[in-house]
Design an enzyme around this catalytic site. Structure first.
Site, PDB file in Angstrom:
ATOM      1  N   HIS A 143       0.817  -1.222   0.000  1.00  0.00           N
ATOM      2  CA  HIS A 143       0.000   0.000   0.000  1.00  0.00           C
ATOM      3  C   HIS A 143       0.850   1.271   0.000  1.00  0.00           C
ATOM      4  O   HIS A 143       0.339   2.343  -0.297  1.00  0.00           O
ATOM      5  CB  HIS A 143      -0.957  -0.002   1.200  1.00  0.00           C
ATOM      6  CG  HIS A 143      -0.277   0.001   2.533  1.00  0.00           C
ATOM      7  ND1 HIS A 143       0.161  -1.159   3.143  1.00  0.00           N
ATOM      8  CD2 HIS A 143       0.061   1.015   3.364  1.00  0.00           C
ATOM      9  CE1 HIS A 143       0.714  -0.859   4.299  1.00  0.00           C
ATOM     10  NE2 HIS A 143       0.669   0.465   4.461  1.00  0.00           N
ATOM     11  N   GLU A 169      -0.907   5.435   9.034  1.00  0.00           N
ATOM     12  CA  GLU A 169       0.534   5.411   9.290  1.00  0.00           C
ATOM     13  C   GLU A 169       1.077   6.818   9.492  1.00  0.00           C
ATOM     14  O   GLU A 169       1.916   7.045  10.368  1.00  0.00           O
ATOM     15  CB  GLU A 169       1.267   4.728   8.135  1.00  0.00           C
ATOM     16  CG  GLU A 169       1.027   3.238   8.104  1.00  0.00           C
ATOM     17  CD  GLU A 169       1.746   2.535   6.975  1.00  0.00           C
ATOM     18  OE1 GLU A 169       1.758   1.292   6.998  1.00  0.00           O
ATOM     19  OE2 GLU A 169       2.303   3.199   6.070  1.00  0.00           O
TER      20      GLU A 169
END
Length: 183
Positions: A143, A169
């Site tokens: 990703h 993240e």
């Protein structure tokens, strides 16, 4: 004929859907995928290990792998950093998958930069194909690869989930982790 590879499979709830976790008896992850893509995960297992080359056995949080993924998805970004993985696939695919693990949480790279990073600058398309065949999503962070113009490109778990993972993240990664990598 050797006995089939015994794989342990678990399923868990996460903030972005049910996730399947498959590991071998040594604790190495073999597959991670989302519930709605179970058929794809099974196809990849057959592709990599053969129709009768593996046997799935239900397990509850084998080796703590499911717990680690859930912790990552709750904000403990480092929880999956050292999880062992074992993949079949070609030498080239495994090289790409190893390089994916070097992209820090919260950072992204392009397919062309990833191809350069593995020393194959002309293999951009092949890198994209290897990225798409990654059987261990999230832990092997496909990703984190975006288009050359930083746009979101295909992700096996869906673009909405890819955006969520990247945003997640960036929110939770320590600043030293998410700095762009020198290319």
């Amino acid at each position: 004929m050797p006995p089939p590879l015994r794989l342990l499979i678990d399923r868990a709830s996460t903030p972005i859907g049910q996730i399947w976790v498959v590991c071998d008896e040594a604790g190495a992850l073999r597959a991670v995928d989302w519930d709605e893509y179970e058929a794809r995960m099974m196809r990849l297992l057959r592709l990599h290990y053969g129709e009768h080359g593996y046997a799935l056995a239900p397990a509850s949080d084998p080796f703590g792998r499911t717990t680690a993924l859930q912790a990552y998805l709750r904000g403990d970004i480092r929880a999956i950093d050292d999880l062992p993985v074992a993949t079949a696939g070609t030498d080239f695919q495994r090289e790409v998958w190893r390089a994916l693990r070097d992209i820090p949480a919260g950072a992204t790279t392009s397919y062309s930069k990833l191809a350069e990073r593995i020393g194959r600058p002309k293999a951009v398309r092949a890198v994209g194909m290897a990225n798409g065949a990654n059987p261990i999503g999230v832990v092997v962070p496909c990703h984190r690869v975006v288009g050359a113009n930083a746009s979101l490109t295909g992700y096996g778990g869906g673009l909405e989930r890819k955006q969520w993972l990247l945003d997640h993240e960036r929110r939770h990664a320590p600043p030293s982790l998410s700095q762009p990598q020198p290319d």
